[in-house]
Design a protein around this motif. Structure first.
Motif, PDB file in Angstrom:
ATOM      1  N   LEU A 108       0.825  -1.208   0.000  1.00 32.80           N
ATOM      2  CA  LEU A 108       0.000   0.000   0.000  1.00 32.80           C
ATOM      3  C   LEU A 108       0.858   1.256   0.000  1.00 32.80           C
ATOM      4  O   LEU A 108       0.600   2.203  -0.753  1.00 32.80           O
ATOM      5  N   VAL A 109       1.880   1.287   0.847  1.00 31.68           N
ATOM      6  CA  VAL A 109       2.746   2.467   0.909  1.00 31.68           C
ATOM      7  C   VAL A 109       3.485   2.653  -0.411  1.00 31.68           C
ATOM      8  O   VAL A 109       3.611   3.780  -0.922  1.00 31.68           O
ATOM      9  N   GLU A 110       3.957   1.548  -0.985  1.00 35.27           N
ATOM     10  CA  GLU A 110       4.659   1.647  -2.267  1.00 35.27           C
ATOM     11  C   GLU A 110       3.738   2.125  -3.385  1.00 35.27           C
ATOM     12  O   GLU A 110       4.197   2.687  -4.379  1.00 35.27           O
ATOM     13  N   ASN A 111       2.443   1.920  -3.209  1.00 31.54           N
ATOM     14  CA  ASN A 111       1.475   2.365  -4.205  1.00 31.54           C
ATOM     15  C   ASN A 111       0.733   3.626  -3.752  1.00 31.54           C
ATOM     16  O   ASN A 111      -0.397   3.883  -4.176  1.00 31.54           O
ATOM     17  N   GLU A 112       1.387   4.394  -2.898  1.00 29.82           N
ATOM     18  CA  GLU A 112       0.989   5.754  -2.539  1.00 29.82           C
ATOM     19  C   GLU A 112      -0.250   5.847  -1.670  1.00 29.82           C
ATOM     20  O   GLU A 112      -0.938   6.874  -1.658  1.00 29.82           O
ATOM     21  N   PHE A 113      -0.538   4.796  -0.892  1.00 30.93           N
ATOM     22  CA  PHE A 113      -1.537   4.894   0.165  1.00 30.93           C
ATOM     23  C   PHE A 113      -0.790   5.107   1.479  1.00 30.93           C
ATOM     24  O   PHE A 113      -0.018   4.251   1.913  1.00 30.93           O
ATOM     25  N   ASP A 114      -1.004   6.260   2.102  1.00 30.78           N
ATOM     26  CA  ASP A 114      -0.314   6.588   3.353  1.00 30.78           C
ATOM     27  C   ASP A 114      -1.129   6.030   4.511  1.00 30.78           C
ATOM     28  O   ASP A 114      -1.907   6.736   5.163  1.00 30.78           O
ATOM     29  N   ILE A 115      -0.939   4.755   4.787  1.00 31.82           N
ATOM     30  CA  ILE A 115      -1.753   4.049   5.773  1.00 31.82           C
ATOM     31  C   ILE A 115      -1.033   4.003   7.118  1.00 31.82           C
ATOM     32  O   ILE A 115       0.196   3.920   7.178  1.00 31.82           O
ATOM     33  N   THR A 116      -1.790   4.075   8.192  1.00 29.89           N
ATOM     34  CA  THR A 116      -1.237   3.933   9.528  1.00 29.89           C
ATOM     35  C   THR A 116      -1.046   2.445   9.822  1.00 29.89           C
ATOM     36  O   THR A 116      -1.998   1.670   9.711  1.00 29.89           O
ATOM     37  N   ILE A 117       0.166   2.054  10.180  1.00 31.85           N
ATOM     38  CA  ILE A 117       0.488   0.653  10.449  1.00 31.85           C
ATOM     39  C   ILE A 117       0.555   0.449  11.958  1.00 31.85           C
ATOM     40  O   ILE A 117       1.325   1.110  12.649  1.00 31.85           O
ATOM     41  N   CYS A 118      -0.262  -0.464  12.462  1.00 31.77           N
ATOM     42  CA  CYS A 118      -0.415  -0.652  13.910  1.00 31.77           C
ATOM     43  C   CYS A 118       0.108  -2.026  14.319  1.00 31.77           C
ATOM     44  O   CYS A 118      -0.488  -3.046  13.974  1.00 31.77           O
ATOM     45  N   GLN A 119       1.207  -2.020  15.067  1.00 32.70           N
ATOM     46  CA  GLN A 119       1.725  -3.284  15.605  1.00 32.70           C
ATOM     47  C   GLN A 119       1.052  -3.653  16.919  1.00 32.70           C
ATOM     48  O   GLN A 119       1.238  -4.758  17.422  1.00 32.70           O
ATOM     49  N   GLU A 120       0.280  -2.732  17.461  1.00 31.30           N
ATOM     50  CA  GLU A 120      -0.600  -2.991  18.595  1.00 31.30           C
ATOM     51  C   GLU A 120      -1.882  -2.213  18.366  1.00 31.30           C
ATOM     52  O   GLU A 120      -1.839  -1.060  17.960  1.00 31.30           O
ATOM     53  N   MET A 121      -3.017  -2.827  18.591  1.00 34.11           N
ATOM     54  CA  MET A 121      -4.287  -2.094  18.526  1.00 34.11           C
ATOM     55  C   MET A 121      -5.388  -2.922  19.174  1.00 34.11           C
ATOM     56  O   MET A 121      -5.405  -4.153  19.076  1.00 34.11           O
ATOM     57  N   ARG A 122      -6.262  -2.234  19.888  1.00 34.05           N
ATOM     58  CA  ARG A 122      -7.456  -2.893  20.410  1.00 34.05           C
ATOM     59  C   ARG A 122      -8.546  -2.839  19.350  1.00 34.05           C
ATOM     60  O   ARG A 122      -8.626  -1.873  18.589  1.00 34.05           O
ATOM     61  N   VAL A 123      -9.357  -3.858  19.298  1.00 36.48           N
ATOM     62  CA  VAL A 123     -10.425  -3.932  18.289  1.00 36.48           C
ATOM     63  C   VAL A 123     -11.782  -3.878  18.980  1.00 36.48           C
ATOM     64  O   VAL A 123     -11.997  -4.532  19.990  1.00 36.48           O
ATOM     65  N   ASP A 124     -12.683  -3.070  18.406  1.00 37.53           N
ATOM     66  CA  ASP A 124     -13.982  -2.887  19.045  1.00 37.53           C
ATOM     67  C   ASP A 124     -15.069  -3.681  18.345  1.00 37.53           C
ATOM     68  O   ASP A 124     -14.790  -4.562  17.531  1.00 37.53           O
ATOM     69  N   HIS A 125     -16.335  -3.340  18.649  1.00 36.03           N
ATOM     70  CA  HIS A 125     -17.455  -4.141  18.137  1.00 36.03           C
ATOM     71  C   HIS A 125     -17.546  -4.121  16.619  1.00 36.03           C
ATOM     72  O   HIS A 125     -18.128  -5.030  16.021  1.00 36.03           O
ATOM     73  N   GLY A 126     -16.946  -3.113  15.976  1.00 32.56           N
ATOM     74  CA  GLY A 126     -16.938  -3.108  14.519  1.00 32.56           C
ATOM     75  C   GLY A 126     -16.296  -4.345  13.931  1.00 32.56           C
ATOM     76  O   GLY A 126     -16.665  -4.802  12.848  1.00 32.56           O
ATOM     77  N   LEU A 127     -15.339  -4.918  14.659  1.00 31.01           N
ATOM     78  CA  LEU A 127     -14.653  -6.142  14.225  1.00 31.01           C
ATOM     79  C   LEU A 127     -15.133  -7.373  14.992  1.00 31.01           C
ATOM     80  O   LEU A 127     -15.295  -8.442  14.410  1.00 31.01           O
ATOM     81  N   THR A 128     -15.389  -7.213  16.297  1.00 30.07           N
ATOM     82  CA  THR A 128     -15.680  -8.400  17.109  1.00 30.07           C
ATOM     83  C   THR A 128     -17.086  -8.939  16.891  1.00 30.07           C
ATOM     84  O   THR A 128     -17.300 -10.153  16.937  1.00 30.07           O
ATOM     85  N   VAL A 129     -18.065  -8.063  16.649  1.00 27.50           N
ATOM     86  CA  VAL A 129     -19.429  -8.553  16.425  1.00 27.50           C
ATOM     87  C   VAL A 129     -19.513  -9.409  15.156  1.00 27.50           C
ATOM     88  O   VAL A 129     -20.100 -10.495  15.183  1.00 27.50           O
ATOM     89  N   PRO A 130     -18.925  -8.985  14.015  1.00 32.46           N
ATOM     90  CA  PRO A 130     -18.939  -9.878  12.848  1.00 32.46           C
ATOM     91  C   PRO A 130     -18.273 -11.228  13.105  1.00 32.46           C
ATOM     92  O   PRO A 130     -18.783 -12.264  12.649  1.00 32.46           O
ATOM     93  N   LEU A 131     -17.148 -11.239  13.817  1.00 35.30           N
ATOM     94  CA  LEU A 131     -16.501 -12.516  14.127  1.00 35.30           C
ATOM     95  C   LEU A 131     -17.418 -13.401  14.967  1.00 35.30           C
ATOM     96  O   LEU A 131     -17.544 -14.609  14.715  1.00 35.30           O
ATOM     97  N   SER A 132     -18.077 -12.810  15.962  1.00 35.95           N
ATOM     98  CA  SER A 132     -18.968 -13.585  16.820  1.00 35.95           C
ATOM     99  C   SER A 132     -20.191 -14.080  16.055  1.00 35.95           C
ATOM    100  O   SER A 132     -20.712 -15.171  16.338  1.00 35.95           O
ATOM    101  N   LEU A 133     -20.655 -13.291  15.086  1.00 34.35           N
ATOM    102  CA  LEU A 133     -21.791 -13.716  14.269  1.00 34.35           C
ATOM    103  C   LEU A 133     -21.441 -14.910  13.392  1.00 34.35           C
ATOM    104  O   LEU A 133     -22.246 -15.828  13.230  1.00 34.35           O
ATOM    105  N   MET A 134     -20.232 -14.892  12.822  1.00 32.76           N
ATOM    106  CA  MET A 134     -19.853 -15.947  11.888  1.00 32.76           C
ATOM    107  C   MET A 134     -19.415 -17.229  12.602  1.00 32.76           C
ATOM    108  O   MET A 134     -19.636 -18.327  12.100  1.00 32.76           O
ATOM    109  N   TRP A 135     -18.787 -17.078  13.760  1.00 32.12           N
ATOM    110  CA  TRP A 135     -18.330 -18.236  14.530  1.00 32.12           C
ATOM    111  C   TRP A 135     -18.832 -18.095  15.963  1.00 32.12           C
ATOM    112  O   TRP A 135     -18.093 -17.680  16.858  1.00 32.12           O
ATOM    113  N   PRO A 136     -20.121 -18.444  16.186  1.00 34.31           N
ATOM    114  CA  PRO A 136     -20.701 -18.283  17.521  1.00 34.31           C
ATOM    115  C   PRO A 136     -19.936 -19.087  18.576  1.00 34.31           C
ATOM    116  O   PRO A 136     -19.258 -20.071  18.265  1.00 34.31           O
TER     117      PRO A 136
END
Length: 280
Positions: A108-136
């Motif tokens: 992405l960076v090489e193709n000119e997307f200036d993305i924030t790279i996170c080696q640590e991050m907490r994940v909220d319901h935006g990510l956890t609810v879909p995971l819980s829905l797909m794998w109860p």
């Protein structure tokens, strides 16, 4: 080479997590929503993807108003959830994928997307609810997850066209990776909803159905909309369609729609579900 085998669109409403925690899936209010998910779960269990790339938005757990990257990607080996204040129980750690995520970030960076790279991050319901829905039952530990976070909360936000281009770049990066991995994409959030203000409770069913149709057959038409269009037509939080567009941009081959459902209102939201199979 890595290949994208399919994609799922799904809501990530916090109340979904609470409903699952409290075993309310078959109550009259929730049944039409939850009854749509077994075919998607069956497909995932059959295909057994190695990696899931999840396009989501953070609602203040990791990125609050004082620091809000336009785009961020996680490269960690593990992601933790925490108490968000919504009453949702925290979930066990999510397994990360480090090699492919670094490959995507570098590409992405090489193709000119200036993305924030996170080696640590907490994940909220935006990510956890879909995971819980797909794998109860928190049965998602075997799947490696790459979180891609898109700003849908604070102005200025990326446009639908830019999010679609991000997805295209991520799709190319995945398919240039030199390991044999099966990858599934999740586009989360939406559809139309407004949670506050004079139009609180606003839902546009016609727009939602049109978005679902065009995500499958004509996603470029949706990229012509501005974020102001999305907010006017789909409510203040209608900009979450941008996660769907990023997911769709990454699908470069032939698309087959295997399953869909739309139900509203669920927690003042139009909830759309799509299962798309992808092949070259």
């Amino acid at each position: 080479m890595a290949k994208i085998i399919g994609a799922v669109t799904t809501s990530h409403i916090p109340a979904i997590g609470m409903a699952m925690d409290n075993k309310l899936e078959q109550t009259p209010y929730w049944k039409p929503f939850f009854d749509a998910y077994p075919p998607v779960r069956a497909w995932l269990n059959e295909k057994k993807p190695d990696v899931v790339v999840i396009f989501y938005n953070d609602h203040g757990l990791e990125f609050f108003l004082d620091r809000k990257p336009t785009f961020a990607i996680g490269t960690a080996a593990q992601y933790l959830n925490a108490d968000e204040g919504w009453g949702i129980n925290t979930i066990p750690p999510v397994t990360g994928e480090t090699e492919l995520s670094w490959h995507i970030a570098t590409d992405l960076v090489e193709n000119e997307f200036d993305i924030t790279i996170c080696q640590e991050m907490r994940v909220d319901h935006g990510l956890t609810v879909p995971l819980s829905l797909m794998w109860p039952g928190h049965a998602y530990g075997h799947v490696k997850v790459i979180p891609v976070c898109i700003n849908c909360e604070r102005y200025p936000m990326p446009t639908p066209a830019r999010c679609f281009k991000l997805g295209q770049a991520i799709g190319r990066a995945i398919e240039s990776f030199d390991q044999d991995l099966n990858v599934v994409l999740f586009g989360t959030g939406g559809l139309s909803h407004q949670l506050d203000g004079e139009r609180a409770g606003f839902i546009n069913r016609e727009f939602d159905i049109d978005c679902m149709n065009k995500i499958v057959t004509a996603p470029e038409e949706l990229t012509k909309l501005s974020n102001y269009d999305l907010m006017e037509i789909g409510g203040a939080q209608g900009v979450e369609l941008n996660m769907w567009l990023a997911m769709r941009g990454a699908l470069t081959g032939n698309i087959t729609e295997l399953h869909r459902n739309y139900h509203a209102p669920i927690s003042n939201t139009g909830a759309g579900l799509l299962l798309l199979e992808h092949e070259h």
